[in-house]
Design a protein around this motif. Structure first.
Motif, mmCIF file in Angstrom:
data_model
loop_
_atom_site.group_PDB
_atom_site.id
_atom_site.type_symbol
_atom_site.label_atom_id
_atom_site.label_comp_id
_atom_site.label_asym_id
_atom_site.label_seq_id
_atom_site.Cartn_x
_atom_site.Cartn_y
_atom_site.Cartn_z
ATOM 1 N N GLN A 24 -6.428 7.317 8.567
ATOM 2 C CA GLN A 24 -7.464 6.747 9.425
ATOM 3 C C GLN A 24 -7.690 7.600 10.662
ATOM 4 O OE1 GLN A 24 -5.733 3.009 9.106
ATOM 5 N NE2 GLN A 24 -7.345 2.175 7.828
ATOM 6 N N SER B 290 -10.011 5.203 -0.055
ATOM 7 C CA SER B 290 -10.803 3.995 0.163
ATOM 8 C C SER B 290 -12.030 4.397 0.956
ATOM 9 C CB SER B 290 -10.000 2.925 0.900
ATOM 10 O OG SER B 290 -9.975 3.210 2.274
ATOM 11 N N GLU B 291 -13.012 3.511 0.939
ATOM 12 C CA GLU B 291 -14.259 3.726 1.655
ATOM 13 C C GLU B 291 -13.987 4.100 3.122
ATOM 14 O OE1 GLU B 291 -17.322 3.723 0.735
ATOM 15 O OE2 GLU B 291 -18.303 3.620 2.689
ATOM 16 N N ALA B 292 -12.948 3.490 3.697
ATOM 17 C CA ALA B 292 -12.693 3.673 5.125
ATOM 18 C C ALA B 292 -12.214 5.078 5.470
ATOM 19 C CB ALA B 292 -11.679 2.640 5.615
ATOM 20 N N ARG C 223 -15.468 -1.042 12.410
ATOM 21 C CA ARG C 223 -15.014 0.332 12.644
ATOM 22 C C ARG C 223 -15.940 1.042 13.629
ATOM 23 N NH1 ARG C 223 -14.247 0.845 7.000
ATOM 24 N NH2 ARG C 223 -15.849 2.436 6.799
ATOM 25 N N VAL D 58 -5.674 0.098 14.588
ATOM 26 C CA VAL D 58 -5.289 0.671 13.300
ATOM 27 C C VAL D 58 -6.375 0.431 12.250
ATOM 28 C CG1 VAL D 58 -3.513 0.733 11.519
ATOM 29 C CG2 VAL D 58 -2.862 0.346 13.879
ATOM 30 N N PRO E 201 2.549 1.355 12.285
ATOM 31 C CA PRO E 201 1.229 1.981 12.069
ATOM 32 C C PRO E 201 0.550 2.478 13.337
ATOM 33 C CG PRO E 201 1.428 0.017 10.740
ATOM 34 C CD PRO E 201 2.640 0.051 11.629
ATOM 35 N N GLN E 202 0.616 1.707 14.418
ATOM 36 C CA GLN E 202 -0.078 2.147 15.638
ATOM 37 C C GLN E 202 0.528 3.456 16.145
ATOM 38 O OE1 GLN E 202 -0.073 -0.502 19.045
ATOM 39 N NE2 GLN E 202 -1.832 0.530 19.947
ATOM 40 N N ASN F 65 -3.016 -4.224 3.680
ATOM 41 C CA ASN F 65 -3.426 -2.864 3.349
ATOM 42 C C ASN F 65 -4.920 -2.704 3.037
ATOM 43 O OD1 ASN F 65 -2.212 -0.313 3.376
ATOM 44 N ND2 ASN F 65 -2.647 -0.140 1.204
ATOM 45 N N GLY G 85 0.813 -1.214 0.000
ATOM 46 C CA GLY G 85 0.000 0.000 0.000
ATOM 47 C C GLY G 85 0.842 1.257 0.000
ATOM 48 N N THR H 290 -1.425 3.916 5.810
ATOM 49 C CA THR H 290 -2.586 4.806 5.780
ATOM 50 C C THR H 290 -3.056 5.207 7.184
ATOM 51 O OG1 THR H 290 -4.026 2.887 5.683
ATOM 52 C CG2 THR H 290 -3.473 3.912 3.589
ATOM 53 N N GLU I 79 -11.251 9.320 11.685
ATOM 54 C CA GLU I 79 -11.891 9.114 12.990
ATOM 55 C C GLU I 79 -12.136 10.431 13.712
ATOM 56 O OE1 GLU I 79 -9.951 6.290 15.579
ATOM 57 O OE2 GLU I 79 -9.894 4.842 13.936
ATOM 58 N N LYS J 237 -0.370 6.408 13.904
ATOM 59 C CA LYS J 237 -1.726 6.877 14.154
ATOM 60 C C LYS J 237 -1.770 7.775 15.389
ATOM 61 C CE LYS J 237 -6.452 5.292 14.324
ATOM 62 N NZ LYS J 237 -7.360 4.145 14.380
#
Lengths: 385, 328
Positions: free
Chosen positions: A251, A269-271, B123, B228, A222-223, B115, A65, A247, A255, A226
């Motif tokens: 995210q 992306s949708e998220a 979520r 995440v 990643p954590q 990914n 990604g 990503t 949020e 974020k």
């Protein structure tokens, strides 16, 4: 006792298989690719023209990604453009660039497979590539983001600062708090350059805005990325940008209800649909196509390539509907200027650093050598306050 | 922005960082209390992260995701248990092999989903804040600001976070207030004596090693599925190793594990916040490089201090020693 011995052997085998499942994935792909190539070679033996074997090593999985995915997509596009009947691509994933021995083994495997051109797509491969290139003068090598070269050893990179500048304009127009957050990986010139280009873009349309930077000191966690992004939002940022490959920053933006600007690849992306605005992206296919074509035509030559938006090797991802039409028009209107002037436009004076000292005089631009060694912040970057 | 709010937000961030560390530490404490040193925490967390994420992605059901994470890491720790308990292989070597095995297992399984994001339902669960106080409480005279502080720092998390902290209390109760807990501690100290007193040593070792591994795996589930919301190769990013140090730091005590994991979790992120405070950011002791070192440095200091104290608890006496029933 016998049963016990058998069980021990079986369990040991399970563990060993597991170990190889991890590291051998790459060789499996290559082996499979080799098999299909062999099969294809048999059937198309009539089509006398032999395929040119091209090898690639990646630092991470091809579908990470981020960084490696951008390269892998580039190769896939380049091979399709040049002709799948002309190029035989051999890819090895997950080669740790801090592990010289592993890197050398992978490169030698590609040499043994008969590759005539080999790409190494991470900075720290550089010295090993140089060594293997010296040992194999008949084979050509290319190394991404480095500075060494030889007759059979080229290096290449892209001026991602240009789309970074453009994404800065988007951020400068979208922020309401006049505070923009930037999650940065490691304090090296490449990252400073991107951050400064972004900030210059922000300030070109919004001189009151500041860019707060947080250094994570990691390329991949990643954590942690974020939480770094959240710390920037907590301190007032309402648009985030990133020099990280995952990503996670986007995210966090989604949020917490702020905007996000990605990196590396189109990240929509949708998220993250309520956050994602755009991203400076790599489009390596443009470069790889010319290099592969050069192999086919016999015109490949060494060199140091640092391509800009005019060459298509980098771009700004299509802005999402969250970006108002007038801002989109404004940004798109600058693309031609950017293509014409390149980094001279991005780093055109007058530029002050964040202590107020003038670094680039009006009417001049920052020389390329100074861009390569950049280790200071432009005015508007806020580290601590 | 006012300082109290910044501190509260920092604490909230520390809580999120603490969750995987706390689950791992609980699991590894349980394992080590049974006399088994499992260095495969990183691998188990990876297995949980991958299997949990796969189920989350395909079912959009948090319960199934958690269950799958438990099965994945349970499988890993069962392998470890068979090898070290029944076949009495070297525990440290087996644990290291489990780390490599777990990463390979997770990367192979998770490759196609790398990914991708968790679906909507997961979520929503991850972002829900079921214990959040109503806005009106902040304006109660006197205690309003205090409530607002507590709310921001500790009451804006999802159920997974709260259950993790409840699990730590449950772990402490089990270990120090129940008969089975007493038996477990006895096994860790002296399995032969435990065996002689009628405790089923092998069965208990199996149960605690496997459950311990499952708890580690839940730490991985938290990272990929809850926190995440994406699976990426190596997403655990070395937290399994921090856990190994943390277990020593908290002296194998689940209650201290809460404080320890909050402290280590806070250390991971304190650097970001300090970078923005001019008075502190210039000091070398607050450089990110130094901060990355502190968890390990503190563990070493705790080790030295405990060894210096005469009556300190030095960990299960039978830790790392394979139990041969016939050798009694």
């Amino acid at each position: 006792m016998n049963f016990r011995k058998i069980m021990t052997v079986i369990l040991a085998l399970v563990l060993v298989v597991g170990v190889f499942a991890g590291c051998a994935q790459s060789s499996v792909t290559t082996a499979a690719a080799a098999e299909t190539t062999a099969a294809a070679a048999e059937t198309t033996a009539a089509a006398a023209a032999e395929k040119i074997k091209v090898g690639v090593i990646y630092i991470s999985p091809k579908n990470d990604g981020g960084w490696s995915q951008a390269h892998a997509t580039g190769f896939a596009n380049a091979v399709a453009a040049v002709g799948a009947d002309k190029i035989d691509l051999k890819e090895i994933e997950n080669i740790n660039d801090a592990d010289a021995q592993q890197t050398e083994t992978a490169l030698n495997q590609l040499v043994a497979d008969g590759c005539q051109l080999i790409f190494a797509t991470s900075f720290n491969y550089m010295d090993v590539v140089e060594k293997v290139a010296l040992e194999n003068p008949e084979i050509k090598f290319e190394h991404c983001s480095g500075y060494k070269s030889a007759d059979n050893f080229a290096n290449y990179f892209g001026q991602i600062e240009q789309p970074r500048y453009l994404s800065g304009i988007v951020a400068g127009r979208m922020t309401k708090t006049n505070t923009i957050g930037y999650v940065a990986a490691m304090p090296i010139p490449e990252v400073y350059r991107g951050l400064n280009a972004f900030t210059l873009g922000v300030r070109s349309v919004n001189p009151d805005a500041i860019v707060k930077v947080t250094w994570t000191n990691t390329w991949f966690n990643p954590q942690l990325e974020k939480e770094a992004a959240i710390s920037l939002i907590d301190s007032g940022a309402d648009v985030l940008a990133q020099h990280q490959d995952s990503t996670a920053t986007q995210q966090a933006a989604q949020e917490k209800g702020v905007y996000g600007i990605g990196y590396d690849n189109p990240m929509y992306s949708e998220a993250i649909k309520d956050a994602y605005l755009t991203a400076p992206v790599w489009n390596w296919g443009a470069y790889y196509q010319t290099r592969l074509q050069g192999m086919v035509d016999g015109t490949w030559a060494t060199g140091s390539y640092w391509g800009g938006m005019n060459e298509g090797v980098i771009a700004l991802d299509a802005m999402t509907a969250l970006v108002p039409a007038d801002v989109q028009t404004e940004v798109n209107g600058l693309i031609d200027t950017m293509k014409a002037k390149g980094n001279d436009f991005v780093f055109a004076g007058p530029i002050k650093d964040n202590t107020g000292k003038e670094r680039v005089a009006a009417g001049t631009s920052l020389p390329a050598a100074d861009q390569f060694s950049m280790d200071w912040y432009v005015e508007g970057v806020v580290v601590a306050e | 922005m006012d300082v109290a709010l910044l501190i509260a937000l920092f604490l909230a961030s520390a809580v999120r960082m603490a969750v995987p560390l706390l689950l791992g530490t609980l699991g590894e404490s349980l394992t080590e209390r049974a006399g088994n040193l499992n260095l495969g925490v990183e691998g188990l967390m990876m297995m949980g992260a991958a299997t949990g994420f796969i189920a989350a992605y395909h079912t959009d059901n948090i319960a199934l995701a958690v269950l799958a994470g438990m099965l994945g890491s349970g499988f890993g720790s069962l392998l470890y248990a068979i090898l070290t308990i029944t076949f009495r292989t070297k525990q440290d070597v087996t644990g290291l092999a489990l780390t490599i095995f777990g990463s390979g297992f997770a990367n192979t399984l998770g490759k196609t989903l790398a990914n991708t994001n968790t679906p909507e339902g997961i979520r929503t669960f991850a972002q829900a804040t079921p214990l959040k106080l109503p806005e009106s409480t902040a304006s109660i005279p006197g205690i309003g600001p205090v409530l607002a502080f507590i709310d921001t720092a500790f009451l804006q998390h999802n159920w997974f976070v709260y259950l993790t902290f409840i699990a730590a209390f449950a772990g402490w109760f089990y270990l120090f207030r129940t008969r089975q807990g007493l038996h477990l501690r006895m096994i860790g100290e002296n399995p032969a004596a435990a065996d002689a007193s009628g405790i089923r040593v092998i069965g208990a070792k199996y149960a605690h090693v496997v459950v311990g591994g499952i708890l580690c795996g839940l730490g991985g589930v938290y990272i990929s599925v809850i926190n995440v919301g994406t699976y990426l190769e190596n997403i655990v990013a070395g937290r399994g190793w921090i856990v190994v140090a943390l277990v020593i730091f908290i002296r194998w005590d689940p209650l201290k594990a809460i404080a320890g994991s909050l402290l280590f979790g806070a250390l991971e992120i304190v650097g970001f916040r300090i970078q923005h405070i001019e008075a502190l950011s210039g000091l070398p002791i607050f450089s990110q490089y130094a901060i990355d070192m502190y968890p390990y440095l503190m563990t070493i200091i705790v080790l030295i201090l405990t060894y210096a104290r005469k009556k300190a608890y030095l960990g299960p006496a039978g830790l790392g020693v394979p139990y041969f029933r016939e050798d009694r």
